[in-house]
Design a protein around this motif. Structure first.
Motif, short mmCIF file in Angstrom:
data_model
loop_
_atom_site.label_atom_id
_atom_site.label_comp_id
_atom_site.label_asym_id
_atom_site.label_seq_id
_atom_site.Cartn_x
_atom_site.Cartn_y
_atom_site.Cartn_z
N ALA A 17 0.83 -1.21 0.00
CA ALA A 17 0.00 0.00 0.00
C ALA A 17 0.86 1.26 0.00
O ALA A 17 0.58 2.23 -0.71
N ALA A 18 1.92 1.27 0.81
CA ALA A 18 2.80 2.44 0.85
C ALA A 18 3.53 2.64 -0.47
O ALA A 18 3.78 3.78 -0.89
N THR A 19 3.86 1.54 -1.14
CA THR A 19 4.54 1.66 -2.43
C THR A 19 3.64 2.27 -3.48
O THR A 19 4.13 2.80 -4.49
N GLN A 20 2.33 2.25 -3.27
CA GLN A 20 1.44 2.96 -4.17
C GLN A 20 1.75 4.46 -4.18
O GLN A 20 1.52 5.14 -5.18
N PHE A 21 2.28 4.98 -3.09
CA PHE A 21 2.78 6.36 -3.06
C PHE A 21 4.24 6.40 -3.52
O PHE A 21 4.62 7.23 -4.35
N ALA A 22 5.06 5.49 -2.97
CA ALA A 22 6.50 5.55 -3.22
C ALA A 22 6.85 5.33 -4.68
O ALA A 22 7.83 5.89 -5.18
N LYS A 23 6.06 4.52 -5.41
CA LYS A 23 6.40 4.23 -6.80
C LYS A 23 6.27 5.48 -7.68
O LYS A 23 6.80 5.51 -8.80
N ILE A 24 5.55 6.50 -7.18
CA ILE A 24 5.48 7.78 -7.89
C ILE A 24 6.46 8.78 -7.30
O ILE A 24 7.19 9.47 -8.03
N ALA A 25 6.54 8.85 -5.96
CA ALA A 25 7.36 9.87 -5.31
C ALA A 25 8.85 9.63 -5.51
O ALA A 25 9.61 10.58 -5.75
N VAL A 26 9.30 8.38 -5.39
CA VAL A 26 10.75 8.10 -5.44
C VAL A 26 11.32 8.30 -6.84
O VAL A 26 12.33 8.99 -7.00
N PRO A 27 10.72 7.70 -7.90
CA PRO A 27 11.25 7.95 -9.25
C PRO A 27 10.56 9.13 -9.94
O PRO A 27 10.33 9.10 -11.16
N PHE A 28 10.22 10.15 -9.17
CA PHE A 28 9.43 11.27 -9.70
C PHE A 28 10.06 11.91 -10.94
O PHE A 28 9.35 12.17 -11.93
N PRO A 29 11.37 12.19 -10.94
CA PRO A 29 11.96 12.80 -12.15
C PRO A 29 11.79 11.94 -13.40
O PRO A 29 11.56 12.47 -14.50
N GLU A 30 11.91 10.62 -13.26
CA GLU A 30 11.75 9.73 -14.41
C GLU A 30 10.32 9.76 -14.94
O GLU A 30 10.08 9.71 -16.15
N LEU A 31 9.35 9.86 -14.03
CA LEU A 31 7.95 9.92 -14.45
C LEU A 31 7.63 11.23 -15.16
O LEU A 31 6.82 11.26 -16.09
N VAL A 32 8.25 12.31 -14.70
CA VAL A 32 8.05 13.60 -15.36
C VAL A 32 8.49 13.51 -16.82
O VAL A 32 7.85 14.07 -17.71
N LEU A 33 9.57 12.77 -17.08
CA LEU A 33 10.06 12.62 -18.45
C LEU A 33 9.08 11.83 -19.32
O LEU A 33 9.02 12.03 -20.54
N LEU A 34 8.28 10.96 -18.70
CA LEU A 34 7.29 10.19 -19.46
C LEU A 34 6.10 11.04 -19.87
O LEU A 34 5.42 10.74 -20.86
N TYR A 35 5.82 12.09 -19.10
CA TYR A 35 4.69 12.97 -19.40
C TYR A 35 5.16 14.42 -19.45
O TYR A 35 4.79 15.26 -18.62
N PRO A 36 6.01 14.74 -20.44
CA PRO A 36 6.62 16.09 -20.47
C PRO A 36 5.62 17.21 -20.71
O PRO A 36 5.92 18.37 -20.39
N ASP A 37 4.46 16.91 -21.25
CA ASP A 37 3.46 17.96 -21.51
C ASP A 37 2.59 18.26 -20.30
O ASP A 37 1.69 19.11 -20.38
N HIS A 38 2.83 17.57 -19.19
CA HIS A 38 1.96 17.73 -18.01
C HIS A 38 2.78 17.94 -16.74
O HIS A 38 2.37 17.52 -15.66
N THR A 39 3.92 18.62 -16.87
CA THR A 39 4.81 18.77 -15.72
C THR A 39 4.14 19.52 -14.57
O THR A 39 4.37 19.20 -13.40
#
Length: 387
Positions: A17-39
């Motif tokens: 359950a906690a990783t449901q948050f951590a999987k977004i928060a920890v690799p946040f910069p990498e996820l931003v690169l996947l959605y560059p139009d929605h930073t």
């Protein structure tokens, strides 16, 4: 030994359950690169999972009374696992955002049902230790995601990371089914109406026993995930990942060492307020010239007292399974509200003022938490004396 294994597997459900948050928060910069139009909207990708919990958290405790904690937990794990596997296909941003919203149902079900089961299958000092263990699930998950998840992402990519999370949640659900935990839980079969939904909230928040852990938990979660996402980025790049892992780990270590001992000599709420007070003291170090990385680790270490004390407070203040479920539901509601608001609020303060202004606002949050817990303690004493 069976009880120990059951507590550990329920704790693993909490890690999922906690990783449901951590999987977004920890690799946040990498996820931003996947959605560059929605930073500008990426912060909501992290926090929108909390929306359902903020709306329905208190009600979830009553839902436990209808379907039972075991069924609710299995539902949450299976739903969460399936959604994580779907997210690994990297749909469009708004579909991803919608999936995160639905994922909130999974998260809410797990964080209410699992601790209710733990409180029911343990007693006495073993329960205190088990609840301290449960309280570490967020910190452990973030530390593991920082230390193991980031290298995994670097080696195999985000897709593998999300798929592994999904399959692990489904695997934990299977193990819990095999365990067949048996708990005494009175089922509520009366039909619900809107008046009953309102009554659940009134019963929860009018009670200084049921609501107390949740009220303090709101102020704690208002800063926990947000600071894990914000503070490492304020540090030199060569140490930021290490500090990001140490921050939650420091809280876990102090919680494990200190909380079971302190609960033997002082009330659970005093342990919580001690954590908030030491948090204010830790932040003051930043204004006295202490390096920010030390302030970060020290702050999260003392907040471990709030973690362990808050979860231990639920069965200490509430004796029945139904009252405990309501209290955990309220904690889920207030925790999700804090997670939902924390990152956008603290980022807004940081952008409009500066780092010092953000740190000062956090000390104010902790001071209000102490005052709220003190007021609720007086209400409990007055009710006890009049009984």
């Amino acid at each position: 030994m069976l009880r120990v294994f059951q507590v550990l597997i329920l704790w693993l459900a909490g890690l999922g359950a906690a990783t449901q948050f951590a999987k977004i928060a920890v690799p946040f910069p990498e996820l931003v690169l996947l959605y560059p139009d929605h930073t500008e909207a990426m912060g909501w990708l992290l926090s929108i999972i909390s929306l359902i919990g903020a709306l329905l958290g208190a009600l979830s405790g009553a839902i436990v009374g209808r379907v039972g904690p075991m069924k609710l937990l299995i539902f949450g794990l299976c739903l969460g696992g399936a959604i994580s596997v779907f997210q690994a296909t990297w749909p469009g941003f708004y579909i991803m955002l919608a999936s995160r919203f639905v994922e909130g149902l999974s998260h809410l079900a797990i964080v209410v049902a699992a601790p209710t089961l733990i409180a029911q299958i343990t007693t006495g000092k073993a329960r205190n230790i088990a609840m301290v263990l449960w309280s570490t699930f967020f910190g452990v998950a973030f530390a593991l995601n920082a230390w193991i998840g980031l290298p995994m992402i670097a080696a195999f990519g985000l897709t593998t990371f999300f798929l592994l999370h999904g399959f692990l949640m489904l695997g934990v659900a299977g193990v819990i089914l095999i365990c067949r935990m048996r708990v005494q839980f009175a089922s509520d079969t009366k039909p619900w109406r809107w008046a009953e939904v309102l009554n659940v909230h009134l019963r929860t928040y009018r009670s200084p026993f049921v609501s107390a852990p949740a009220v303090g938990w709101f102020f704690y979660t208002l800063t926990f995930v947000s600071l894990l996402a914000i503070l490492p980025g304020r540090l030199p790049e060569d140490i930021s990942a290490h500090v990001a892992g140490l921050m939650p780990l420091a809280g876990i270590v102090l919680s494990w060492i200190a909380v079971p001992v302190l609960l033997n000599v002082m009330p659970c709420v005093a342990v919580i307020n001690l954590g908030f007070g030491l948090g204010i003291f830790s932040i003051s170090g930043a204004f006295l010239g202490l390096p920010l990385e030390i302030v970060c680790v020290l702050l999260f270490a003392v907040l471990g007292l709030v973690q362990g004390g808050s979860f231990a407070a639920v069965p200490i203040l509430n004796q029945t399974a139904e009252a405990q479920a309501l209290s955990y539901g309220a904690m889920a509601q207030m925790g999700n509200a804090g997670n939902l608001l924390g990152t956008p609020v603290l980022l807004a303060v940081l952008w409009r003022v500066d780092e010092a202004g953000m740190l000062l606002s956090i000390t104010g949050i902790y001071a209000i938490a102490i005052l709220a817990h003190t007021a609720l303690a007086r209400q409990r004493a007055a009710q006890t004396n009049s009984a």
